[in-house]
Scaffold this motif. Structure first.
Motif, PDB file in Angstrom:
ATOM      1  N   ASN A  91       0.801  -1.223   0.000  1.00 32.44           N
ATOM      2  CA  ASN A  91       0.000   0.000   0.000  1.00 32.44           C
ATOM      3  C   ASN A  91       0.832   1.270   0.000  1.00 32.44           C
ATOM      4  O   ASN A  91       0.290   2.362  -0.153  1.00 32.44           O
ATOM      5  CB  ASN A  91      -0.933   0.022   1.223  1.00 32.44           C
ATOM      6  CG  ASN A  91      -2.163  -0.833   0.988  1.00 32.44           C
ATOM      7  OD1 ASN A  91      -2.542  -1.084  -0.138  1.00 32.44           O
ATOM      8  ND2 ASN A  91      -2.783  -1.288   2.058  1.00 32.44           N
ATOM      9  N   VAL A  92       2.132   1.153   0.199  1.00 37.51           N
ATOM     10  CA  VAL A  92       2.987   2.335   0.290  1.00 37.51           C
ATOM     11  C   VAL A  92       3.391   2.793  -1.108  1.00 37.51           C
ATOM     12  O   VAL A  92       3.734   1.984  -1.969  1.00 37.51           O
ATOM     13  CB  VAL A  92       4.241   2.046   1.132  1.00 37.51           C
ATOM     14  CG1 VAL A  92       5.212   3.225   1.081  1.00 37.51           C
ATOM     15  CG2 VAL A  92       3.848   1.760   2.572  1.00 37.51           C
ATOM     16  N   VAL A  93       3.322   4.102  -1.335  1.00 39.65           N
ATOM     17  CA  VAL A  93       3.810   4.673  -2.590  1.00 39.65           C
ATOM     18  C   VAL A  93       4.830   5.761  -2.265  1.00 39.65           C
ATOM     19  O   VAL A  93       4.749   6.416  -1.222  1.00 39.65           O
ATOM     20  CB  VAL A  93       2.668   5.265  -3.447  1.00 39.65           C
ATOM     21  CG1 VAL A  93       1.810   4.166  -4.028  1.00 39.65           C
ATOM     22  CG2 VAL A  93       1.814   6.232  -2.637  1.00 39.65           C
ATOM     23  N   HIS A  94       5.795   5.938  -3.164  1.00 36.80           N
ATOM     24  CA  HIS A  94       6.863   6.911  -2.978  1.00 36.80           C
ATOM     25  C   HIS A  94       6.769   7.982  -4.065  1.00 36.80           C
ATOM     26  O   HIS A  94       6.659   7.668  -5.250  1.00 36.80           O
ATOM     27  CB  HIS A  94       8.230   6.228  -3.048  1.00 36.80           C
ATOM     28  CG  HIS A  94       8.392   5.115  -2.050  1.00 36.80           C
ATOM     29  ND1 HIS A  94       8.604   5.342  -0.714  1.00 36.80           N
ATOM     30  CD2 HIS A  94       8.334   3.767  -2.198  1.00 36.80           C
ATOM     31  CE1 HIS A  94       8.701   4.180  -0.079  1.00 36.80           C
ATOM     32  NE2 HIS A  94       8.527   3.211  -0.963  1.00 36.80           N
ATOM     33  N   ALA A 136       3.666   7.797   1.301  1.00 33.48           N
ATOM     34  CA  ALA A 136       2.349   7.755   1.931  1.00 33.48           C
ATOM     35  C   ALA A 136       1.715   6.405   1.650  1.00 33.48           C
ATOM     36  O   ALA A 136       2.210   5.615   0.835  1.00 33.48           O
ATOM     37  CB  ALA A 136       1.461   8.883   1.413  1.00 33.48           C
ATOM     38  N   SER A 137       0.605   6.150   2.336  1.00 32.80           N
ATOM     39  CA  SER A 137      -0.155   4.923   2.111  1.00 32.80           C
ATOM     40  C   SER A 137      -1.263   5.208   1.109  1.00 32.80           C
ATOM     41  O   SER A 137      -2.079   6.111   1.312  1.00 32.80           O
ATOM     42  CB  SER A 137      -0.757   4.423   3.422  1.00 32.80           C
ATOM     43  OG  SER A 137      -1.641   3.337   3.188  1.00 32.80           O
ATOM     44  N   LEU A 138      -1.308   4.440   0.021  1.00 29.07           N
ATOM     45  CA  LEU A 138      -2.323   4.654  -1.004  1.00 29.07           C
ATOM     46  C   LEU A 138      -3.723   4.386  -0.458  1.00 29.07           C
ATOM     47  O   LEU A 138      -4.707   4.957  -0.935  1.00 29.07           O
ATOM     48  CB  LEU A 138      -2.041   3.750  -2.210  1.00 29.07           C
ATOM     49  CG  LEU A 138      -2.842   4.007  -3.487  1.00 29.07           C
ATOM     50  CD1 LEU A 138      -2.654   5.448  -3.961  1.00 29.07           C
ATOM     51  CD2 LEU A 138      -2.433   3.037  -4.580  1.00 29.07           C
ATOM     52  N   ALA A 139      -3.819   3.537   0.568  1.00 31.33           N
ATOM     53  CA  ALA A 139      -5.119   3.254   1.163  1.00 31.33           C
ATOM     54  C   ALA A 139      -5.718   4.488   1.834  1.00 31.33           C
ATOM     55  O   ALA A 139      -6.931   4.574   2.015  1.00 31.33           O
ATOM     56  CB  ALA A 139      -4.985   2.117   2.184  1.00 31.33           C
ATOM     57  N   ASP A 140      -4.867   5.449   2.188  1.00 30.64           N
ATOM     58  CA  ASP A 140      -5.331   6.670   2.856  1.00 30.64           C
ATOM     59  C   ASP A 140      -5.411   7.849   1.888  1.00 30.64           C
ATOM     60  O   ASP A 140      -5.278   9.002   2.285  1.00 30.64           O
ATOM     61  CB  ASP A 140      -4.385   7.033   4.017  1.00 30.64           C
ATOM     62  CG  ASP A 140      -4.460   6.013   5.138  1.00 30.64           C
ATOM     63  OD1 ASP A 140      -5.537   5.432   5.318  1.00 30.64           O
ATOM     64  OD2 ASP A 140      -3.449   5.803   5.812  1.00 30.64           O
ATOM     65  N   LEU A 141      -5.640   7.564   0.607  1.00 27.59           N
ATOM     66  CA  LEU A 141      -5.666   8.612  -0.414  1.00 27.59           C
ATOM     67  C   LEU A 141      -6.602   9.759  -0.038  1.00 27.59           C
ATOM     68  O   LEU A 141      -6.276  10.933  -0.225  1.00 27.59           O
ATOM     69  CB  LEU A 141      -6.083   8.014  -1.760  1.00 27.59           C
ATOM     70  CG  LEU A 141      -6.323   8.985  -2.917  1.00 27.59           C
ATOM     71  CD1 LEU A 141      -5.047   9.747  -3.246  1.00 27.59           C
ATOM     72  CD2 LEU A 141      -6.822   8.236  -4.145  1.00 27.59           C
ATOM     73  N   ASP A 142      -7.776   9.422   0.518  1.00 31.25           N
ATOM     74  CA  ASP A 142      -8.744  10.466   0.873  1.00 31.25           C
ATOM     75  C   ASP A 142      -8.225  11.385   1.974  1.00 31.25           C
ATOM     76  O   ASP A 142      -8.755  12.483   2.169  1.00 31.25           O
ATOM     77  CB  ASP A 142     -10.062   9.831   1.329  1.00 31.25           C
ATOM     78  CG  ASP A 142     -10.759   9.095   0.183  1.00 31.25           C
ATOM     79  OD1 ASP A 142     -10.575   9.516  -0.969  1.00 31.25           O
ATOM     80  OD2 ASP A 142     -11.467   8.110   0.446  1.00 31.25           O
ATOM     81  N   LEU A 143      -7.194  10.937   2.699  1.00 30.50           N
ATOM     82  CA  LEU A 143      -6.668  11.728   3.811  1.00 30.50           C
ATOM     83  C   LEU A 143      -5.368  12.433   3.463  1.00 30.50           C
ATOM     84  O   LEU A 143      -4.810  13.131   4.309  1.00 30.50           O
ATOM     85  CB  LEU A 143      -6.453  10.811   5.032  1.00 30.50           C
ATOM     86  CG  LEU A 143      -7.672  10.010   5.492  1.00 30.50           C
ATOM     87  CD1 LEU A 143      -7.292   9.099   6.644  1.00 30.50           C
ATOM     88  CD2 LEU A 143      -8.810  10.924   5.870  1.00 30.50           C
ATOM     89  N   TRP A 144      -4.891  12.251   2.245  1.00 33.64           N
ATOM     90  CA  TRP A 144      -3.647  12.902   1.860  1.00 33.64           C
ATOM     91  C   TRP A 144      -3.811  14.420   1.910  1.00 33.64           C
ATOM     92  O   TRP A 144      -4.893  14.947   1.621  1.00 33.64           O
ATOM     93  CB  TRP A 144      -3.257  12.510   0.441  1.00 33.64           C
ATOM     94  CG  TRP A 144      -2.693  11.128   0.309  1.00 33.64           C
ATOM     95  CD1 TRP A 144      -2.578  10.184   1.276  1.00 33.64           C
ATOM     96  CD2 TRP A 144      -2.199  10.524  -0.885  1.00 33.64           C
ATOM     97  NE1 TRP A 144      -2.038   9.036   0.769  1.00 33.64           N
ATOM     98  CE2 TRP A 144      -1.793   9.216  -0.553  1.00 33.64           C
ATOM     99  CE3 TRP A 144      -2.057  10.966  -2.197  1.00 33.64           C
ATOM    100  CZ2 TRP A 144      -1.256   8.350  -1.495  1.00 33.64           C
ATOM    101  CZ3 TRP A 144      -1.528  10.102  -3.139  1.00 33.64           C
ATOM    102  CH2 TRP A 144      -1.128   8.806  -2.786  1.00 33.64           C
TER     103      TRP A 144
END
Length: 317
Positions: A91-94, A136-144
């Motif tokens: 789930n992590v993206v750089h 960041a974690s892609l699963a938390d996209l709405d919270l970025w």
């Protein structure tokens, strides 16, 4: 020891490792492990793992490349953010800032979320080079957060200096709707997004016309949602124990909106959202959104004998 976003760390007291994806406070960090869960960990319980991670490779003696369509190794001159997936933590993206130009860039990156600001990166990016600036974690996209890139462009050539660039970007789900591709200068797959957009976009009128006559099988479709949507946070996220109340609410509302939009696309006559009783915050937010939606005829408490006041039935026009 001082850590920053994107650092790969190992837990001192247990056999676990992951990436720093959130700074909670001076003593606590959010670390996303290989299973994609973000775990709050005390700084004293972490140690750095050196020599690990996605490393950008600089190109010796670069030559300008001028093409029309971005591909694996040939992209237009400009400033890009390459969002690379991680082989170890799914789930992590750089975020790699890529300078695909003959100029030298002086860059700062700051983030803003709910009027709270933080500096994430500052540095110099040589021509045709790439630098890791965020994770960041892609699963938390709405919270970025919203990202603000400030860029000063330097050139030794006999050219007129351009004004400093201020590029604000809020990433949305549509930014990740395309298929992952091999990223220029990186070894991982991911998404390439242009930031400066200095080259005007031209529309191919013929292709646009052809798109209107595609068969239904060729067009992308939205999956039909269930007619009963359970918005309890434990149904949506396995790591809900580590989320703040406002984070939970945002995830629930995003899930509600996605299901509602899909129901409208599929011409549903009605559907039920199970939000629970609780303190009524989620229920009130949902009712407010429903009342403003032009596609909704009415709404009411759903089957009180089953849900009490913990569900809302929506009737579409």
């Amino acid at each position: 020891m001082k850590f920053k976003l994107g650092d790969f760390v190992r837990f001192v007291d247990e056999k676990r490792e992951g990436y720093v994806t959130r700074i909670i406070d001076a003593q606590t960090l959010g670390v996303t492990d290989e299973d994609g869960f973000e775990i709050p960990v005390a700084v004293g319980n972490l140690t750095s793992v050196h020599g690990h991670g996605v490393v950008a490779e600089e190109i010796d003696q670069p030559k300008p490349i001028q093409v029309n369509v971005p591909s694996v190794n040939k992209i237009e001159n400009g400033i890009y953010v390459a969002i690379a997936t991680d082989d170890k933590a799914g789930n992590v993206v750089h975020f790699h800032l890529q300078n695909q130009s003959p100029n030298i860039l002086l860059v700062t990156l700051s983030t803003e979320r709910k009027e709270k600001y933080a500096g994430a990166f500052h540095g110099i990016i040589p021509s045709y080079a790439s630098t890791l600036v965020y994770s960041a974690s892609l699963a938390d996209l709405d919270l970025w957060p919203e990202f603000t890139f400030q860029v000063l462009v330097f050139s030794k050539a006999d050219v007129k200096p351009i004004d400093p660039l201020v590029i604000r970007k809020k990433f949305r789900a549509k930014d990740f709707g395309s298929e992952q591709k091999e990223l220029p200068q990186l070894k991982n797959k991911g998404w390439l997004i242009r930031l400066d957009d200095l080259v005007p976009v031209t529309i191919d009128a013929q292709k646009l016309k052809e798109s209107f006559f595609k068969s239904p099988a060729e067009k992308k479709t939205v999956a039909a949602p269930s007619k009963e949507i359970d918005l309890h946070i434990e149904k949506l996220r396995d790591d809900h124990h580590f989320l703040e109340p406002d984070e939970m609410l945002q995830i629930q509302l995003a899930h509600f909106q996605n299901a509602l939009d899909a129901a409208i696309v599929h011409h549903y006559d009605k559907m039920i959202f199970i939000h629970g009783s609780g303190n009524g915050t989620l229920r009130d937010k949902i009712h407010k959104l429903i009342s403003k939606n032009p596609h909704i005829k009415t709404y009411m408490d759903a089957r009180k004998e089953k849900f009490g006041y913990g569900a809302t039935e929506v009737v579409f026009k």
